[in-house]
Design a protein around this motif. Sequence first.
Motif, PDB file in Angstrom:
ATOM      1  N   VAL A   1      14.707 -15.671 -45.757  1.00  0.00           N
ATOM      2  CA  VAL A   1      13.704 -14.856 -46.447  1.00  0.00           C
ATOM      3  C   VAL A   1      12.526 -14.555 -45.512  1.00  0.00           C
ATOM      4  O   VAL A   1      11.761 -13.627 -45.744  1.00  0.00           O
ATOM      5  CB  VAL A   1      13.246 -15.577 -47.747  1.00  0.00           C
ATOM      6  N   GLY A   2      12.424 -15.312 -44.410  1.00  0.00           N
ATOM      7  CA  GLY A   2      11.342 -15.058 -43.455  1.00  0.00           C
ATOM      8  C   GLY A   2      10.111 -15.884 -43.743  1.00  0.00           C
ATOM      9  O   GLY A   2       9.015 -15.511 -43.346  1.00  0.00           O
ATOM     10  N   GLU A   3      10.295 -17.019 -44.436  1.00  0.00           N
ATOM     11  CA  GLU A   3       9.132 -17.847 -44.781  1.00  0.00           C
ATOM     12  C   GLU A   3       9.053 -19.118 -43.952  1.00  0.00           C
ATOM     13  O   GLU A   3       8.194 -19.956 -44.187  1.00  0.00           O
ATOM     14  CB  GLU A   3       9.186 -18.232 -46.273  1.00  0.00           C
ATOM     15  N   GLN A   4       9.992 -19.301 -43.004  1.00  0.00           N
ATOM     16  CA  GLN A   4       9.978 -20.528 -42.209  1.00  0.00           C
ATOM     17  C   GLN A   4       9.049 -20.346 -41.009  1.00  0.00           C
ATOM     18  O   GLN A   4       9.278 -19.462 -40.176  1.00  0.00           O
ATOM     19  CB  GLN A   4      11.409 -20.853 -41.754  1.00  0.00           C
ATOM     20  N   ASP A   5       8.025 -21.198 -40.941  1.00  0.00           N
ATOM     21  CA  ASP A   5       7.056 -21.092 -39.840  1.00  0.00           C
ATOM     22  C   ASP A   5       7.749 -21.250 -38.496  1.00  0.00           C
ATOM     23  O   ASP A   5       8.582 -22.124 -38.315  1.00  0.00           O
ATOM     24  CB  ASP A   5       5.984 -22.197 -39.970  1.00  0.00           C
ATOM     25  N   GLY A   6       7.360 -20.415 -37.555  1.00  0.00           N
ATOM     26  CA  GLY A   6       7.861 -20.545 -36.189  1.00  0.00           C
ATOM     27  C   GLY A   6       9.298 -20.093 -36.013  1.00  0.00           C
ATOM     28  O   GLY A   6       9.906 -20.349 -34.980  1.00  0.00           O
ATOM     29  N   GLU A   7       9.879 -19.469 -37.016  1.00  0.00           N
ATOM     30  CA  GLU A   7      11.281 -19.030 -36.907  1.00  0.00           C
ATOM     31  C   GLU A   7      11.365 -17.553 -37.283  1.00  0.00           C
ATOM     32  O   GLU A   7      11.022 -17.179 -38.403  1.00  0.00           O
ATOM     33  CB  GLU A   7      12.144 -19.875 -37.868  1.00  0.00           C
ATOM     34  N   GLU A   8      11.777 -16.736 -36.320  1.00  0.00           N
ATOM     35  CA  GLU A   8      11.958 -15.308 -36.594  1.00  0.00           C
ATOM     36  C   GLU A   8      13.181 -15.127 -37.489  1.00  0.00           C
ATOM     37  O   GLU A   8      14.119 -15.922 -37.430  1.00  0.00           O
ATOM     38  CB  GLU A   8      12.203 -14.560 -35.275  1.00  0.00           C
ATOM     39  N   THR A   9      13.197 -14.060 -38.292  1.00  0.00           N
ATOM     40  CA  THR A   9      14.396 -13.817 -39.102  1.00  0.00           C
ATOM     41  C   THR A   9      15.537 -13.397 -38.166  1.00  0.00           C
ATOM     42  O   THR A   9      15.310 -12.754 -37.143  1.00  0.00           O
ATOM     43  CB  THR A   9      14.148 -12.705 -40.139  1.00  0.00           C
ATOM     44  N   PRO A  10      16.783 -13.764 -38.500  1.00  0.00           N
ATOM     45  CA  PRO A  10      17.895 -13.437 -37.599  1.00  0.00           C
ATOM     46  C   PRO A  10      18.223 -11.937 -37.607  1.00  0.00           C
ATOM     47  O   PRO A  10      17.849 -11.223 -38.530  1.00  0.00           O
ATOM     48  CB  PRO A  10      19.054 -14.247 -38.174  1.00  0.00           C
ATOM     49  N   ASP A  11      18.924 -11.498 -36.542  1.00  0.00           N
ATOM     50  CA  ASP A  11      19.326 -10.083 -36.477  1.00  0.00           C
ATOM     51  C   ASP A  11      20.626  -9.857 -37.239  1.00  0.00           C
ATOM     52  O   ASP A  11      20.917  -8.743 -37.666  1.00  0.00           O
ATOM     53  CB  ASP A  11      19.527  -9.674 -35.011  1.00  0.00           C
ATOM     54  N   LEU A  12      21.411 -10.905 -37.357  1.00  0.00           N
ATOM     55  CA  LEU A  12      22.687 -10.812 -38.085  1.00  0.00           C
ATOM     56  C   LEU A  12      22.998 -12.179 -38.675  1.00  0.00           C
ATOM     57  O   LEU A  12      22.582 -13.204 -38.124  1.00  0.00           O
ATOM     58  CB  LEU A  12      23.800 -10.394 -37.117  1.00  0.00           C
ATOM     59  N   VAL A  13      23.723 -12.181 -39.790  1.00  0.00           N
ATOM     60  CA  VAL A  13      24.124 -13.460 -40.374  1.00  0.00           C
ATOM     61  C   VAL A  13      25.644 -13.590 -40.264  1.00  0.00           C
ATOM     62  O   VAL A  13      26.375 -12.665 -40.642  1.00  0.00           O
ATOM     63  CB  VAL A  13      23.677 -13.573 -41.846  1.00  0.00           C
TER      64      VAL A  13
END
Lengths: 658, 82
Positions: free
Chosen positions: A83-95
């Motif tokens: 969801v993009g709420e984890q600090d210090g972690e960019e959202t992935p480009d693909l799952v």
Amino acid sequence: MSESSIQAKIALVGNPNAGKTTLFNALTGQNQKVGNYAGATVSRKSGTFFTPHGHQFELIDLPGAYSLQANSPDEKITRDVLVGEQDGEETPDLVLCVLDACHLERHLYLLLQIIDLGYPVVAALNKMDSAEAQGLRIDPTALSEDLGVPFVPICATTGRGLTQLKHALRHPFPTAPGRLWKGPSELEEAIEKSTRVSEEKGVRNPAAHGLMNVAEPGSETEDFIQKTRYAYIHRAIEAGLQRPDDASLELTDRLDAHALHPIKGWFIFSGLMLAVFWSIFRFAEIPMGWVEGAFEWLGGTVSGSIGEGDFQSLLVDGVIAGVGGVLVFLPQIILLFFFISLLESSGYMARAAYLMDGIMNKVGLSGKSFLPLLSGYACAIPGVMATRTIPNAKERLATILILPWTSCTARLPVYVLIIPLIFAGALNQGLALFGIYALGTLTALIAAKILKPRLGKTEAPQFLLELPPYQKPQWNHVLRQVWERAFAFIKKAGTVILGLSIILWFLNTYPKSDSDDPAVQQAHSFNGQIGQALEPVVSPLGWDDRMGTAMMASFAAREVFRSSLAISYATDEEDEEGLRGQLSKSTRNDGSALYTPLVGLSIIVFFIYALQCLPTTVVVRRETGSWKWALGQLVGMTLFAYLAALLVYQVGKLLGYS
Amino acid sequence: MPTFASDLERDSALTLSQAAIGCEFQIREVEGPACRQLRDIGFCEQMRVKKLTNGRTMLCTVCGTRLALSKDLADQIRVVPA
């Protein structure tokens, strides 16, 4: 490998038991990094791999989850990263979503949720060989058409289909199919509005936020969306999967008929546990002899090449005796972790949890608490962390509080040193070790029974667990786990225990006395003085001052008990039978034997119950969020240990034992 | 009348804990405080379920997966013969 050459980040997600870790290992091989997520104790595992097109990608192994509506802290990490709420972690480009082909209907739910979040997805249909053997007919093309993402049949354990999977991960990635289902107009409007609000807030993945915010946990909307997704899956499955009508009696069914049987199941469980403990004593002897021999040779060589004096004594009596005395137990630790990994990898552990659910329920816990408690036999720290799979907060707290009473491997060196002073023969010694573990577990369960109602009112514990099919152990995975734990043990011996051995040697050697008599020197040293100060406290337990000092030192790390005794007794005459021989020969001032079976029992009882592990206290503080519980546990358990050892020794003496 | 028919169907549905061992059922409804967790793990409407054992903790298979669940969770699942 430079970070800059990585072209995209891929998140690996899947249900528990889908074979996610096996696929992660198969794709990344040795190129792995383990860290921690910011503000969480969940480890972040990532690695890199190349596609046949020469692109390098970073792969992050997210914790297994049944859905993105997080039910446990592990699942929350997966949700937050996506969801993009984890600090210090960019959202992935693909799952990259791993699905167990044998249980496709259940695993598609998570896939559909990820598609809904707006990610480009590649679905890996794992365990295709088992699915084919069960007569399942899966049509990946039909599934791809219905769900709008590529489905690649693979078998992560044999490596089948991995090249095709890497081909499917070509860069630039396919476009995201987006949400596949539509709700009634009011719901669609609500999602749109919520997405707009998220956009205005500037969050990283507004579409995901919009949808998640509308479907609040426990709401009717969530209920509706869940049912709609399953209805969609049902339609997709009709075209893409055919199950045989009469499921033949599989190996898992045949084995479970015995393993889960209310009577036979218990015999199998007890037999397996007994076999594990017997093997630890029986098979570790040979490599233990090698390690012992190697350190003796090293001690001899160092003594021969360095002239007599304090430096020689530091190396031989301090470093080599201290570190060697602990490293000699490496074979036993390797064996215990090997068996635990083997039982886990073969699928038996979940059966043990099912069997234990009845007993656990009687003390206010559920079978879910059993798995962390079992991990506690290896080490309390992963055990405490494993309690995160327990959804009920009070049950989780009770499990954490009793967990250190399941005897961890750090106590093993002490038990192995003392048991042969009480019992002879591998079978008797194996039985004694089994008894020690059983006593710790039994006390832990009684403590849970007393503790749980006092932690506050809560609903009855519920048990919901998947029993994975039995499978051949994945040797790669088993050996990797054993290696990681063995390495951690060697590292501890080379750092903490080495440091403590030097300190203990110093305390034992200085200040120097004028006498040449080792006993006088021992009494004159700092250690001797500490021991004499401690003697009034430990003598009611039947211990002498050296044991008291060793016990104090073991609060830094339990294994140091042995090193400390080895260093203390190195001042005595040389004995060819090693430390145990020296212990059995040592006497009190009145000439009577010091290490009698009763004293041995008192030491063992103390070690079963005492919480002598500061890292555990720190982890308990982190997991419970309170020093109150962590320190209460430390003081309570240590006090209990003292009283239990006191009771054993004094009652034993009254009954006429020595 | 559709309301009557659905009421009738609801009445004829058993909870999973009442269901007989060894028979195939279809899940008609999942309702209760743990419905989300139950659906997440696979106990969802339309799915076929087979009960393997009775007792305080029972065993079932859903789409080929073995699942163990306590009785109070099984009470939240209503099934009809498949």
